[in-house]
Structure formats: structure tokens, C-alpha cells
Design an enzyme around this catalytic site. Sequence first.
Site, short mmCIF file in Angstrom:
data_model
loop_
_atom_site.label_atom_id
_atom_site.label_comp_id
_atom_site.label_asym_id
_atom_site.label_seq_id
_atom_site.Cartn_x
_atom_site.Cartn_y
_atom_site.Cartn_z
N ASP A 1 -85.93 -4.03 -16.52
CA ASP A 1 -85.30 -5.12 -17.26
C ASP A 1 -84.89 -6.26 -16.33
O ASP A 1 -84.60 -7.37 -16.80
CB ASP A 1 -84.05 -4.61 -17.99
N ASP B 1 -61.37 -12.30 -11.51
CA ASP B 1 -62.41 -12.25 -10.49
C ASP B 1 -63.44 -13.37 -10.66
O ASP B 1 -63.97 -13.89 -9.68
CB ASP B 1 -63.11 -10.89 -10.51
N GLY B 2 -63.74 -13.74 -11.91
CA GLY B 2 -64.68 -14.83 -12.14
C GLY B 2 -64.19 -16.15 -11.57
O GLY B 2 -64.95 -16.90 -10.95
#
Length: 303
Positions: free
Chosen positions: A175, A71-72
Amino acid sequence: MNSIGLVTKLSDPMAIRATSELTEWLNKQHRRVTVTAEAAKAANISPKLAAIKPLEDIGEGQDLVIVLGGDGTFIGAARDVLRWKVPVLGVNMGRLGFLTEVSYDEMYDNLKEVFAGHYNVEDRMMLTAFIRRESGEVLSHHVLNDVVAHKGHLARMMEFQVSINGQHVFTSRADGLIVATPTGSTGYSLSAGGPIIHPRLDTIIINPICPHTLSNRPIAVPGDGQISFRLTQNEPDRLLTLDGQTGVPLLDGDEIVIRKSDRSLRVIHSPDRNYYDILRKKLHWAETVGTKRDLSLRPADDR
């Protein structure tokens, strides 16, 4: 579909080998093949079998781009082919992906179906992210999955104010903050407790990462909304990450503006495969414990 571009995950030996074999197979199917110089060198592909183009131009003049990797690799290729409006087919090299949903073993049969016209094309929403500073706009970037504001090296909280269409929505300490497409809903946002959104829905997810106040929950807004946020505290080492692949330092006073892109990514699917099958397999819903996958490549004689 006569002109085919190939994008290869160069760090994966299986993908390199598959690129070589696929190039030969496509030539036998009388298709014109284009690869990158790096892939041609790694896979030892003769110039007689494939044209060479830079990765950023791999979509030019193509009827189809095939991504061999994960997918990257697919996400990176998506930005490169976006301006050419060419459909993309993702082939995974061992692990089923949400985007690279065709396995190597299925690839040749799948391509025969595609060449016979037996396929669907799905338009995937993309986002455009801007950073606006006092000196002017410093970034305009297309995103397939998500835009993430977060701290750099130190695990410290951030405070930010979020607005939609100019209307203040919430202020949060967390965060970080994820703004995701439906495609990106199964990425970082899912790990941060966000919902799974069907890729055909026209919506954008806003998802605080580990918010200090538990009432700050993920929300989904209409796809035509413009989302903006500012960091309200003067702290160093803050980043804006785009699709997990590009990082931009954030400065005091920066305004991040995100809206639906005027471009979409065209993704090819088999009409016999549905999104829920992919969810069930990828997320191991009702999977038998101990199930093993065969990750070996088939010999060329078996195709």
C-alpha cells in the site's frame, strides 16, 4: 536563556490561553518573548509584552523556543527553527506526546528548572528527502518523523524498487512505503508494524505498508546509508508525504532519495524524565483500566 520564542497551535483554545498566560509569566521572569502575529491576535497579546515575527523566523535570535500544542505542531515548528539551531521544548495541551512531553501543569516548574540550568539537550536525527526527475531535482525537504510514498484517493497497491547505497535490496508490492527516523518510529511506522527505535540510535527504518508478500518486513539500516526507490508501475494519483504535513505528487520516472540530514533538531528534556516513562504512559503499558486524566488548566493563582 533570556529570549524565548513561542509557537502556538492556533486551533486549540487551551493553547491560545496558555500562550497569553505564559507570555505574562515570562515577562515577570524578565525574559524577552517573541510570538507570531496570528498568536498575538488570537491571544490578545500586547506589543509591550512580546515582539512579533513570522513563524518561519520565530527561532531567530532565540535562546529557546516553546511549542504549545501537540506533536503535529512540534513537527511543523521543528522545520521552522532548524536553521537557527535553537533548542525546543514541547508542551502538550492535554495528551502526552512523544515530543510534547511536558504537560501544561508541569510547564512553569519545568521552565524554572530550565532557567536554572537543570536540563538536557538531545539532538534528534532528521532526514533530507529529494525527488529527482529527468528535468532535475524538484524537491529538497527536511523531515523529523517520516517520508511516506502512498496512493492518493483510491486504496490500490504500489510497486517499488528499493536500493541502499546504490545496491538493490528488494522489490515490493504494498500500500506504500515508510522511511522513518528513530523519532518517527513511534508514528505511522509503528502503526504499520514497525519497531520502536530509541531516539539516540543512529538508524533509519524502511517499512512497507501492508506488503502483498509477508516476507517483506521492516528493516533498520545504518544512519549513514542513502536510501532510494522508484515506482515501477505507471499509475496516477501517487503522493510523497513529508512528516504528514506536506504532500508532493509523484510522476513516472521519479527517483526518491532519502538520507540523514546534516542538521539535527535540539530538543530539551528534564534530566528527571526518561524515554521509557514516555513510552509506558503513551502506549498504556501496564496502565490501570479506567484511569482518567485531569485536562483542566490550573488557575493562575496556583502557580
